[in-house]
Design a protein around this motif. Structure first.
Motif: not given
Length: 307
Positions: A70-82, A96-104
């Motif tokens: 959510a650091a980059r996706l905010c509330d574009l979460d699983a519930a909204f996307l579904a 995962v793309s949002g997660f990978d963008a910040v977790t190096d």
């Protein structure tokens, strides 16, 4: 008693600084149709899963992974996307793309476990929420206080649910550095302000003015919150809270590092906003961003002499 000494090596991993700064904003992100900030809602989700019987380790990974995505996706979460029509695979790919963008900077083994929690999300039965969850969400934190001096209030204040959630997420991410058990740190952080569910927060100043009454009051109000949990979960949480008093354990160090970092970053974001410049907004952040009408936008701003 502290086990850390000056000159004994770094006390915290500098490489994680940028991530922790960015994730801190989850305490301030709100969306239409959802009550409370992302951090406040993740706090409630975590406790609902725990009271529903989920394994604490699975809850720690699930909530931390969601927070980092959510650091980059905010509330574009699983519930909204579904709800927007995406299937499970597409939803997982985006998270995962949002997660990978910040977790190096996250320790690779932990990063893999957190990513897996997004790829194959657990289906937790949600238990009834203890009263302390809503109480902590409605309890503002004290601001900057120091005995003998008037407090400094910075609006809007964070609440205790947001603080506990952030410290829990930080604690999991920091745990590999301290070789700490992330689950224990997560639970300790989620429960470390139990007393403030009933006890208004007057900060360090108020605590000192309570004098000898402070510890008995904190013990009594903490027990009120603990008594809302069933015996098995209560025992697990009490055991985790055992790391709170000092930094004598790896888990204590991970918790106190997370707590300290969150407290200071909460204030730093106010100062960062106050010192923001239009150069940063327009040049670095590209507020008027590239697109088919950017040229027209630039001319409008120039002719209107904005900024």
């Amino acid at each position: 008693m502290s086990t850390q000494t000056e000159g004994a090596g770094p006390a915290a991993p500098l490489a994680l600084r940028a991530l922790l700064v960015e994730v801190n904003d989850l305490k301030r992100v709100h969306s239409a149709g959802r009550t409370g900030s992302i951090a406040e809602r993740l706090f409630a989700q975590g406790w609902g899963a725990l009271t529903g019987g989920a394994a604490p380790e699975a809850v720690a990974l699930d909530i931390t992974a969601k927070a980092l995505a959510a650091a980059r996706l905010c509330d574009l979460d699983a519930a909204f996307l579904a709800a927007a029509g995406l299937d499970e695979r597409a939803t997982a790919d985006i998270l995962v793309s949002g997660f990978d963008a910040v977790t190096d900077s996250v320790e690779p083994g932990l990063r893999d476990r957190l990513r897996a929690a997004l790829r194959a999300p657990a289906s937790f039965a949600q238990g009834s929420l203890p009263g302390f969850v809503a109480a902590l969400a409605h309890q503002p934190r004290a601001g900057v206080t120091c005995p003998g001096k008037p407090r400094i209030l910075l609006e809007p204040p964070e609440n205790h649910a947001e603080h506990c959630l952030m410290v829990a997420v930080y604690g999991v991410v920091l745990s590999p550095f301290y070789r700490a058990d992330p689950t224990l740190v997560f639970l300790a952080a989620m429960a470390h302000h139990f007393h403030n569910a009933a006890m208004p927060d007057a900060g360090f100043t108020g605590e000192m003015l309570l004098g000898d009454h402070l510890l008995p009051i904190m013990a009594r109000t903490t027990q009120w919150a603990l008594d809302e949990l069933d015996p098995a979960l209560r025992e697990t949480v009490q055991r985790a809270r055992g790391v709170l008093p000092d930094d004598a354990t790896a888990e204590g160090r991970a918790f106190h590092a997370a707590d300290c970092i969150d407290r200071v970053l909460q204030i730093a974001q106010h100062l960062r906003a106050a010192s923001l410049t239009m150069g940063t907004v327009l040049d670095e952040m590209e507020l008027v961003h590239a697109g088919p009408v950017k040229g027209f936008h630039d001319r409008v701003l120039k002719d209107m002499q904005i900024p």
